[in-house]
Design an enzyme around this catalytic site. Structure first.
Site, PDB file in Angstrom:
ATOM      1  CB  CYS A   1      -0.853  -0.054   1.259  1.00  0.00           C
ATOM      2  SG  CYS A   1      -1.744   1.432   1.647  1.00  0.00           S
TER       3      CYS A   1
ATOM      4  CB  THR B   1       0.224   2.903   4.422  1.00  0.00           C
ATOM      5  OG1 THR B   1      -0.976   3.643   4.263  1.00  0.00           O
ATOM      6  CG2 THR B   1       0.640   2.911   5.863  1.00  0.00           C
TER       7      THR B   1
ATOM      8  CG  HIS C   1       3.785   7.435   2.879  1.00  0.00           C
ATOM      9  ND1 HIS C   1       4.399   8.480   2.244  1.00  0.00           N
ATOM     10  CD2 HIS C   1       2.476   7.533   2.564  1.00  0.00           C
ATOM     11  CE1 HIS C   1       3.498   9.180   1.568  1.00  0.00           C
ATOM     12  NE2 HIS C   1       2.324   8.611   1.748  1.00  0.00           N
TER      13      HIS C   1
ATOM     14  CG  HIS D   1      -2.378  -2.313   5.873  1.00  0.00           C
ATOM     15  ND1 HIS D   1      -1.167  -1.744   5.563  1.00  0.00           N
ATOM     16  CD2 HIS D   1      -3.287  -1.711   5.074  1.00  0.00           C
ATOM     17  CE1 HIS D   1      -1.329  -0.827   4.633  1.00  0.00           C
ATOM     18  NE2 HIS D   1      -2.603  -0.800   4.302  1.00  0.00           N
TER      19      HIS D   1
ATOM     20  CB  CYS E   1      -9.592  -0.016  23.164  1.00  0.00           C
ATOM     21  SG  CYS E   1     -10.812   1.306  23.203  1.00  0.00           S
TER      22      CYS E   1
ATOM     23  NE  ARG F   1      -0.764   7.184 -10.445  1.00  0.00           N
ATOM     24  CZ  ARG F   1      -0.155   6.049 -10.133  1.00  0.00           C
ATOM     25  NH1 ARG F   1       0.985   5.710 -10.692  1.00  0.00           N
ATOM     26  NH2 ARG F   1      -0.684   5.244  -9.248  1.00  0.00           N
TER      27      ARG F   1
ATOM     28  N   GLY G   1      -6.136  11.260   1.555  1.00  0.00           N
ATOM     29  CA  GLY G   1      -4.682  11.029   1.520  1.00  0.00           C
ATOM     30  C   GLY G   1      -4.049  11.268   2.886  1.00  0.00           C
TER      31      GLY G   1
END
Ligand SMILES: [Zn+2]
Ligand SMILES: [Zn+2]
Length: 339
Positions: free
Chosen positions: A37, A39, A42, A59, A91, A198, A260
């Site tokens: 991803c 992420t 990054h 993930h 949680c 793209r 983003g």
């Protein structure tokens, strides 16, 4: 088993580690495919605000169920069943968990981000996070239900209705999945990017309107597409300049959704937000509801994931996979790891 650990920015190492022990409330999954991803890119570049190394990323993944813990409702899963996993560990007690918005849990931990993820052969996860899948879904598509759920959730946050004009800034995987989710809701979608390559992917996927903002004036192009402008703008780049742009081009009384991930504070023209009665909305991840919708869209043939799958590498070649993405940024959409 083998796992791929990002030991420091720019460098993966393969490790031989023990297969995880399955706790009573967990399901053990033999990972088959894991997506890379933005992420992860990054964090590979050491630029993600909330992720630090060393970490086993991953993930977005799919696999088969190989073991079911003793306290798991046994009727819900079966051995050898295909599955994907909602990677958010929450949680269950904080205010937002209590009201069902657990994607913004005060103690949110994401597999592959704040704790080790699925770039490995086996992963054991709480059963509540396991999404069982039908056999017909490919492992590659199943690994992409997570980013599709991101798009579906964003469309929900952006309150997109039938007939709305939607503008998506960024023709990457998230932008293109979000665009498909918005079309399913009956929106008229326009995609903006600065890369012709793209944008041609957007056209291949059947997105009607594209704007190359390096060549065209966005507002002039928008006026040709919709006489009443754009109802919701989705910023899917996470760059200060495109965030600013999304506010500057927003029609009076419209919405801007920040999808983003931005790794810095951005100065915003609050005068425009006030004067135009803009709604500026943040967006993060998804809940189970979005995952289920993603699963259904794929089952109904309403989301095209396959054409976004650029290349698959073996897990052992994870370093090359990340370098490939860096090298071919313009033409790479989803890169997957075969585990
Ligand atoms: Zn992701
Ligand atoms: Zn919580």
């Amino acid at each position: 088993m083998i796992q791929a650990k990002l030991v420091q920015s720019g460098r993966f190492e393969l490790e031989e580690v023990a297969k995880p022990q399955v706790r009573a409330n967990e399901v053990l999954i033999r990972v088959k495919n894991a997506g890379i991803c933005g992420t992860d890119i990054h964090s590979f570049n050491g630029k993600h605000p909330f992720i630090s190394t060393p970490i086993v990323p991953g993930h977005e993944f799919s696999g088969v169920i190989v073991e079911i813990g003793q306290e798991v409702p046994q009727e819900m899963f079966s051995i050898d069943q295909k599955a994907t996993v909602e990677p958010s560990l929450v949680c269950g007690k904080c205010y937002n968990c209590q009201i069902g918005r657990y994607n913004i849990c005060d103690h949110l931990i994401v597999l592959g981000c704040q704790t080790d993820g699925a770039f490995k052969e086996f992963i054991s996860v709480p059963w509540q996070k396991v999404v069982p899948l039908d056999d017909f879904m490919s492992f590659e598509d199943a690994a992409m239900l997570e980013p599709l759920a991101v798009g579906i959730h964003a469309v929900e946050i952006g309150k997109v209705n039938r007939g709305d004009h939607v503008l998506v800034i960024g023709s990457g995987v998230i932008g293109l999945l979000l665009a498909q989710a918005a079309e399913v809701r009956g929106a008229i979608v326009t995609i903006v990017d600065i890369s012709e390559k793209r944008l041609s992917k957007a056209i291949d996927l059947g997105i009607k309107n594209v704007i190359n903002s390096s060549k065209e004036d966005i507002l002039t192009s928008i006026n040709m597409i919709s006489k009443n402008g754009i109802d919701t703008i989705f910023e899917c780049v996470g760059h200060p300049s495109t965030i600013l742009q999304s506010i500057e081009i927003a029609r009076k009384g419209s919405r801007v959704v920040i999808v983003g991930v931005v790794n810095e504070g951005v100065m915003l023209p609050v005068n425009l937000i006030q004067d135009r009665e803009l709604e500026l909305l943040g967006d993060l991840m998804y809940t189970k509801k979005d995952f289920d919708k993603a699963k259904n869209l794929v089952a109904e043939g309403k989301a095209n994931l396959k054409d976004l799958q650029t290349k698959t590498f073996d897990l052992k070649d994870v370093q090359s996979a990340f370098e490939f993405i860096e090298q071919y940024k313009d033409t790479t959409f989803k890169v997957l790891l075969r585990v």
